[in-house]
Design a protein around this motif. Structure first.
Motif, mmCIF file in Angstrom:
data_model
loop_
_atom_site.group_PDB
_atom_site.id
_atom_site.type_symbol
_atom_site.label_atom_id
_atom_site.label_comp_id
_atom_site.label_asym_id
_atom_site.label_seq_id
_atom_site.Cartn_x
_atom_site.Cartn_y
_atom_site.Cartn_z
ATOM 1 N N MET A 88 0.772 -1.126 0.062
ATOM 2 C CA MET A 88 0.023 -0.057 -0.047
ATOM 3 C C MET A 88 0.884 1.325 0.179
ATOM 4 O O MET A 88 1.821 1.271 0.740
ATOM 5 N N LYS A 89 0.490 2.378 -0.927
ATOM 6 C CA LYS A 89 1.292 3.534 -1.013
ATOM 7 C C LYS A 89 0.551 4.664 -0.161
ATOM 8 O O LYS A 89 -0.357 4.836 -0.265
ATOM 9 N N VAL A 90 1.448 5.103 0.559
ATOM 10 C CA VAL A 90 1.053 6.286 1.419
ATOM 11 C C VAL A 90 1.814 7.412 1.049
ATOM 12 O O VAL A 90 2.981 7.658 1.211
ATOM 13 N N LYS A 91 0.861 8.594 0.981
ATOM 14 C CA LYS A 91 1.636 9.944 0.383
ATOM 15 C C LYS A 91 1.514 10.727 1.838
ATOM 16 O O LYS A 91 0.629 10.666 2.508
ATOM 17 N N MET A 92 2.679 11.227 2.049
ATOM 18 C CA MET A 92 2.905 12.006 3.262
ATOM 19 C C MET A 92 3.383 13.310 2.912
ATOM 20 O O MET A 92 3.957 13.641 1.992
ATOM 21 N N LEU A 93 2.710 14.446 3.807
ATOM 22 C CA LEU A 93 3.236 15.791 3.702
ATOM 23 C C LEU A 93 4.375 16.106 4.489
ATOM 24 O O LEU A 93 4.479 15.607 5.817
ATOM 25 N N SER A 94 5.561 16.648 3.793
ATOM 26 C CA SER A 94 6.618 16.718 4.541
ATOM 27 C C SER A 94 6.893 18.323 4.585
ATOM 28 O O SER A 94 7.218 18.954 3.442
#
Length: 445
Positions: free
Chosen positions: A1-7
């Protein structure tokens, strides 16, 4: 599963102190800014309007002379020092920062016809109607000493102009002929003449320092080489040239101020056609001086105005006038390229900004950035009709405005007559002469 994160890195948006400006993240993708050009156009329009609103070029006048100011000279080493000669024989030395006269000399009987400074700035030379050439110390006399010239040369005829060599202890005077003098001698090293009329002005070339040019009342502009001690060539114009000025950046280029209301920029290698004819004055042009950058020059005219011309344009970019200013006899552009001085009939020397809307004093980095950005915007939209109309508009006195209208009608009538003559003549019998070649009578070598 691909998780997009705000950095997010706080260094990119958090201020170090509350005095810092807030950082605004920007995406420069043009698809996200569809109204960029209209927005820039509005900014350019506002910048052009504000430039005209803040155009206040007059800085002040130096008064003290008791007769019309006839000649001006700049100090080669000091920006604040200016010398002026008047029609009553008085020479004054001015401090521009204090706007005060620091020294007054009664140099000649009659007019002071010319004034020039030595290249090192230790002394200056004056010529007058009393047939004398005088050398004066730049510093005033000591306590108890009298105001006396260092050297006085008594000539046989009246001298009408003087200029000093840019590197050597040599100067040139003009009158009945052009004389080259050594500072240590009381007779000229050599005398050069071509024709029999009086010579009104002589100027050394600042780059090719052995070349000098003069203009005479028989409509000639003559070029000389000091090493050969002979004239090189001359160009004859329709009307008399009052003075010339060499371009300080291009060795072969000089501009001539003429009686026919125009200025002519020549390349001395090809005198048969001027590089540019500068037309805007409505009376005789009496003086001309180049900016140290060599990109612009300022002209003084009998029509009571001062105009600034770009070297490559035929029309002026700026015109300066006041209600009190009478015929402007002499003009100088200061060595830092920021100010213009002019001397006129009614005994005043006026100080102007070279760039009318420029803010004086120290600019902050944000002010500089805003100024540069506005300048680029004005250049980008300079040919748009609305912006061009605002930028080119200038208020003129009624006398000048009515003369411009009158001359426009006369010029149109002449043009119409030429077109009709060409139309009704046999093909090839009437030649079309360009505006540049119209005023040149002959070139003699």
């Amino acid at each position: 599963m691909k998780v997009k994160m705000l950095s997010r890195n706080p260094d990119n948006y958090v201020r170090e102190t509350k005095l810092d400006l807030q950082r605004v993240p920007r995406n420069y993708d043009p698809t996200l800014h569809p109204f960029e050009v209209p927005r820039e156009y509005v900014r350019a329009l506002n910048a052009t309007k504000l430039e005209r609103v803040f155009a206040k070029p007059f800085l002040g006048s130096l008064d003290g002379h008791r007769d019309g100011v006839n000649c001006l000279a700049k100090h080669p080493k000091s920006l604040a020092t200016v010398l002026s000669g008047a029609c009553d024989g008085e020479v004054r030395i001015w401090n521009l920062t204090k706007r005060k006269c620091i020294r007054t000399i009664q140099a000649h009987e009659g007019f002071v016809r010319g004034i020039c400074t030595r290249f090192c700035g230790t002394s200056f030379f004056t010529v007058g109607d009393d047939k004398t050439v005088k050398q004066w110390k730049m510093d005033g006399p000591g306590y108890g000493e009298e105001e006396e010239p260092l050297h006085t040369i008594l000539g046989k005829t009246v001298y009408t102009g003087i200029d000093h060599h840019w590197k050597e202890a040599v100067f040139a005077t003009c009158g009945q002929q052009v004389d080259i003098w050594d500072e240590q001698r009381t007779s000229p090293v050599c005398s050069m003449t071509w024709g029999f009329d009086s010579i009104s002005s002589v100027k050394f070339n600042p780059i090719e320092t052995f070349l000098l040019g003069s203009c005479a009342s028989d409509r000639n502009i003559v070029l000389y080489d000091m090493r050969q001690a002979t004239p090189l060539k001359k160009v004859i114009l329709d009307m008399r040239t009052n003075t010339i000025c060499w371009n300080p950046m291009e060795a072969f280029i000089f501009t001539a101020a003429n009686e026919d209301y125009n200025l002519y920029t020549f390349d001395m290698r090809a005198l048969d056609t001027p590089v540019m004819v500068h037309m805007d004055h409505v009376s005789a042009v009496l003086d001309v001086d180049y900016s140290p950058t060599g990109k612009e020059f300022v002209s003084a005219s009998f029509d009571k105005s001062v105009r600034i011309f770009p070297v490559d344009k035929s029309r002026s970019r700026e015109v300066y006038h006041t209600k009190r200013m009478q015929h402007v006899i002499c003009v100088k552009w200061t060595s830092d390229s920021k100010y213009i001085m002019c001397g006129s009939d009614e005994m005043n020397i006026r100080l102007w900004k070279a760039n009318a809307s420029e803010k004086l004093g120290v600019l902050t980095s944000r002010e500089k950035a805003a100024k540069d950005y506005n300048q680029k915007l004005k250049e980008k939209f300079q040919h748009h009709p609305h912006i061009k109309g605002i930028a080119c508009h200038c208020h003129l006195p009624k006398s000048i405005y009515s003369q411009i209208q009158e001359q426009r009608i006369m010029k149109e009538a002449r043009r119409r007559k030429e077109v009709n003559r060409l139309k009704h003549s046999k093909p090839g019998s009437v030649s079309v002469v360009s505006e540049k070649k119209k005023h040149i009578v002959a070139v003699v070598k």
